[in-house]
Design a protein around this motif. Structure first.
Motif, PDB file in Angstrom:
ATOM      1  N   LEU A  55      -3.922   1.429  -5.000  1.00 28.79           N
ATOM      2  CA  LEU A  55      -4.305   0.235  -4.795  1.00 28.79           C
ATOM      3  C   LEU A  55      -5.731   0.370  -4.290  1.00 28.79           C
ATOM      4  O   LEU A  55      -6.220   0.954  -3.350  1.00 28.79           O
ATOM      5  CB  LEU A  55      -3.371  -0.110  -3.387  1.00 28.79           C
ATOM      6  CG  LEU A  55      -3.866  -1.619  -2.895  1.00 28.79           C
ATOM      7  CD1 LEU A  55      -3.558  -2.841  -4.065  1.00 28.79           C
ATOM      8  CD2 LEU A  55      -3.052  -1.808  -1.612  1.00 28.79           C
ATOM      9  N   LYS A  56      -6.792  -0.729  -4.886  1.00 30.66           N
ATOM     10  CA  LYS A  56      -8.008  -0.569  -4.698  1.00 30.66           C
ATOM     11  C   LYS A  56      -8.670  -1.486  -4.017  1.00 30.66           C
ATOM     12  O   LYS A  56      -9.860  -1.662  -3.535  1.00 30.66           O
ATOM     13  CB  LYS A  56      -8.575  -0.370  -6.141  1.00 30.66           C
ATOM     14  CG  LYS A  56      -7.961   0.660  -7.125  1.00 30.66           C
ATOM     15  CD  LYS A  56      -8.506   2.074  -6.587  1.00 30.66           C
ATOM     16  CE  LYS A  56     -10.061   2.211  -7.030  1.00 30.66           C
ATOM     17  NZ  LYS A  56     -10.463   3.614  -6.603  1.00 30.66           N
ATOM     18  N   GLU A  57      -8.214  -2.609  -4.101  1.00 33.68           N
ATOM     19  CA  GLU A  57      -8.685  -3.875  -3.185  1.00 33.68           C
ATOM     20  C   GLU A  57      -7.650  -4.900  -3.050  1.00 33.68           C
ATOM     21  O   GLU A  57      -6.496  -4.956  -3.703  1.00 33.68           O
ATOM     22  CB  GLU A  57      -9.657  -4.524  -4.410  1.00 33.68           C
ATOM     23  CG  GLU A  57     -10.454  -5.639  -3.691  1.00 33.68           C
ATOM     24  CD  GLU A  57     -11.524  -6.262  -4.641  1.00 33.68           C
ATOM     25  OE1 GLU A  57     -12.065  -5.349  -5.772  1.00 33.68           O
ATOM     26  OE2 GLU A  57     -12.333  -7.143  -4.204  1.00 33.68           O
ATOM     27  N   VAL A  58      -7.869  -5.447  -1.896  1.00 35.09           N
ATOM     28  CA  VAL A  58      -6.978  -6.686  -1.541  1.00 35.09           C
ATOM     29  C   VAL A  58      -7.895  -7.827  -1.069  1.00 35.09           C
ATOM     30  O   VAL A  58      -8.932  -7.726  -0.650  1.00 35.09           O
ATOM     31  CB  VAL A  58      -6.010  -6.009  -0.218  1.00 35.09           C
ATOM     32  CG1 VAL A  58      -4.988  -7.456   0.343  1.00 35.09           C
ATOM     33  CG2 VAL A  58      -5.372  -4.868  -0.455  1.00 35.09           C
ATOM     34  N   ARG A  59      -7.431  -8.951  -1.563  1.00 38.33           N
ATOM     35  CA  ARG A  59      -8.093 -10.332  -1.078  1.00 38.33           C
ATOM     36  C   ARG A  59      -6.945 -11.192  -0.198  1.00 38.33           C
ATOM     37  O   ARG A  59      -5.987 -11.232  -0.965  1.00 38.33           O
ATOM     38  CB  ARG A  59      -8.711 -10.988  -2.183  1.00 38.33           C
ATOM     39  CG  ARG A  59      -9.706 -10.096  -2.788  1.00 38.33           C
ATOM     40  CD  ARG A  59     -10.814 -10.650  -3.910  1.00 38.33           C
ATOM     41  NE  ARG A  59     -11.719 -10.080  -4.522  1.00 38.33           N
ATOM     42  CZ  ARG A  59     -12.480 -10.316  -5.329  1.00 38.33           C
ATOM     43  NH1 ARG A  59     -12.833 -11.740  -5.443  1.00 38.33           N
ATOM     44  NH2 ARG A  59     -13.507  -9.446  -5.861  1.00 38.33           N
ATOM     45  N   ILE A  60      -7.428 -11.580   0.710  1.00 38.75           N
ATOM     46  CA  ILE A  60      -6.418 -12.616   1.397  1.00 38.75           C
ATOM     47  C   ILE A  60      -7.446 -13.928   1.108  1.00 38.75           C
ATOM     48  O   ILE A  60      -8.343 -13.973   1.597  1.00 38.75           O
ATOM     49  CB  ILE A  60      -6.332 -12.461   2.729  1.00 38.75           C
ATOM     50  CG1 ILE A  60      -5.818 -10.968   3.127  1.00 38.75           C
ATOM     51  CG2 ILE A  60      -5.421 -13.173   3.331  1.00 38.75           C
ATOM     52  CD1 ILE A  60      -5.660 -10.392   4.557  1.00 38.75           C
ATOM     53  N   ALA A 116       0.834  -1.216   0.081  1.00 41.39           N
ATOM     54  CA  ALA A 116      -0.039  -0.088  -0.033  1.00 41.39           C
ATOM     55  C   ALA A 116       0.908   1.245  -0.110  1.00 41.39           C
ATOM     56  O   ALA A 116       0.665   2.155  -0.764  1.00 41.39           O
ATOM     57  CB  ALA A 116      -0.953   0.003   1.140  1.00 41.39           C
ATOM     58  N   TYR A 123      -8.331  -4.284 -12.973  1.00 38.21           N
ATOM     59  CA  TYR A 123      -7.426  -3.098 -12.340  1.00 38.21           C
ATOM     60  C   TYR A 123      -6.223  -3.401 -13.324  1.00 38.21           C
ATOM     61  O   TYR A 123      -5.971  -4.451 -13.799  1.00 38.21           O
ATOM     62  CB  TYR A 123      -6.937  -3.578 -11.086  1.00 38.21           C
ATOM     63  CG  TYR A 123      -7.948  -3.282 -10.055  1.00 38.21           C
ATOM     64  CD1 TYR A 123      -8.669  -2.171  -9.755  1.00 38.21           C
ATOM     65  CD2 TYR A 123      -8.517  -4.596  -9.411  1.00 38.21           C
ATOM     66  CE1 TYR A 123      -9.745  -2.228  -8.946  1.00 38.21           C
ATOM     67  CE2 TYR A 123      -9.548  -4.614  -8.545  1.00 38.21           C
ATOM     68  CZ  TYR A 123      -9.951  -3.183  -8.328  1.00 38.21           C
ATOM     69  OH  TYR A 123     -11.391  -3.374  -7.375  1.00 38.21           O
TER      70      TYR A 123
END
Lengths: 244, 244
Positions: free
Chosen positions: A40-45, A30, A64
């Motif tokens: 940075l628009k989105e994070v997935r774990i 980030a 993206y």
């Protein structure tokens, strides 16, 4: 008018979701992307599950400009990022010849057997370009707009440095390191003050515990050489003062 | 055979994606749910954008037993979690009468005006149940299997304690607090040793800086009262030894 460059991140690993390991890569990426002017628009774990990884990569790579993944590229059976990303692209997962050569040379140098499980670290999607790993050789890879990186923070960070100049609007990140003979406890507060006074640099500290002794590697990163040098000098002076 | 209870988390906030704030809630919720025997399967971090929040909540609420959100329930214009969750359920977003009464009493007590923006903190999806906030009154809420919580770690954690007994297979979490008159730097290492020796408890430390002085609140949580008491006693002894 310049186009907004966007990004998403996929953090891969059961150990993050169970709480056993605390993620430190999201915060780093980030900061890093913000510094490069990338949103940075989105994070997935997600867990170490092929379908979950495929779904996340496919949902994000069309939406993206860039996708960055971290984790799951080591030698063990649960490191399934290479085949999962390949499945997302519907492309074969291969042992990349250049990566095989790098690792073969590395293990020969260490006089260590280059086992089948170690060869897993050479796997990439067919057609991928390697991402250099100056820390421990085993490379990451890029296929189209998806960058596959290690989960170990120090390696992931070095890979980001390898990637940065290739990104749209990306510039070379300059980094300088201070080896500090104290643990984070002693330098945390002054380091935080230095970070506040140097907003155009990112100052990271990486604790080490070797032979019963704590020490810290402090890394100053930024786009502007003069600002990085100035922050680096301040960190060095702080460490020298504490040590004296 | 017992059914696996699963969960997903949605972290809401531009400040996490820009790197300005480093998330501490994912690691906490991961540990917490593991301790309750609930599998955290996926986390999404999204920006303060209604469509992104709606998409994440709707993708996850049908797939997992529970969804937990953190962030975006404060009084400012960019706190849009209540209306976004309502939109995900296609239900109205209202000023919850019970929440309004709680907040009105709170502000009367503080002799502070209960402004329109403060009233925003009483918004919930219509039909929601409140989640108690013992720290700062403004509640979270639950609608069906979605739990909407604050982003501030200390408040989010207290809300998890309020929620835990209502979850399938959930049990009451016992927590005990030690007020430690030292900063994290002095207690970090011994605390980490105590955590390792007490794997069935979760030990958190929350630094404070008041009037130029660092102190730390140490919270020991767990399901088993005897184990929590034992870990708590060890922490107290450690703090007493450092202070002596």
């Amino acid at each position: 008018m310049s186009q907004t460059v966007t990004a998403a991140m996929v953090v891969i690993g059961d150990e993050i979701l169970s709480g056993r390991t605390k993620d430190r890569n999201v915060g780093f990426v980030a900061d890093y992307l913000t510094n490069l002017g990338i949103d940075l628009k989105e994070v997935r774990i997600v867990s170490d599950d092929q379908q979950d990884i495929v779904d996340a990569v496919n949902a994000l790579r069309h939406r993206y400009t860039y996708v960055f993944t971290s984790g799951g590229i080591g030698p063990t059976h649960d490191d399934i990022t290479a085949e999962s990303v390949s499945a997302a692209f519907n492309l074969p997962c291969i042992h990349h010849p250049e990566a095989m050569a790098l690792l073969e040379a590395r293990y020969a140098e260490m006089d260590t057997e280059f086992t089948e499980s170690r060869k897993r670290m050479a796997r990439t999607t067919k057609g991928a370009e390697l991402i250099e790993n100056p820390v421990s050789v085993a490379p990451g890879f890029r296929i189209e707009n998806v960058h596959v990186m290690a989960g170990v923070p120090k390696i992931m960070q070095a890979m980001m440095d390898s990637i940065a100049p290739t990104l749209k609007g990306g510039v070379k990140m300059i980094s300088r390191t201070v080896d500090c003979p104290h643990g984070e406890g002693r330098i945390g507060e002054p380091l935080s003050t230095i970070q506040d006074a140097n907003p155009h640099t990112m100052i990271g500290s990486y604790p080490r515990y070797v032979d019963g002794k704590y020490s810290t590697q402090i890394v100053v990163r930024g786009r502007d050489k003069d600002l990085v040098d100035a922050a680096h000098a301040t960190v060095e002076a702080m460490v020298a003062e504490i040590s004296s």
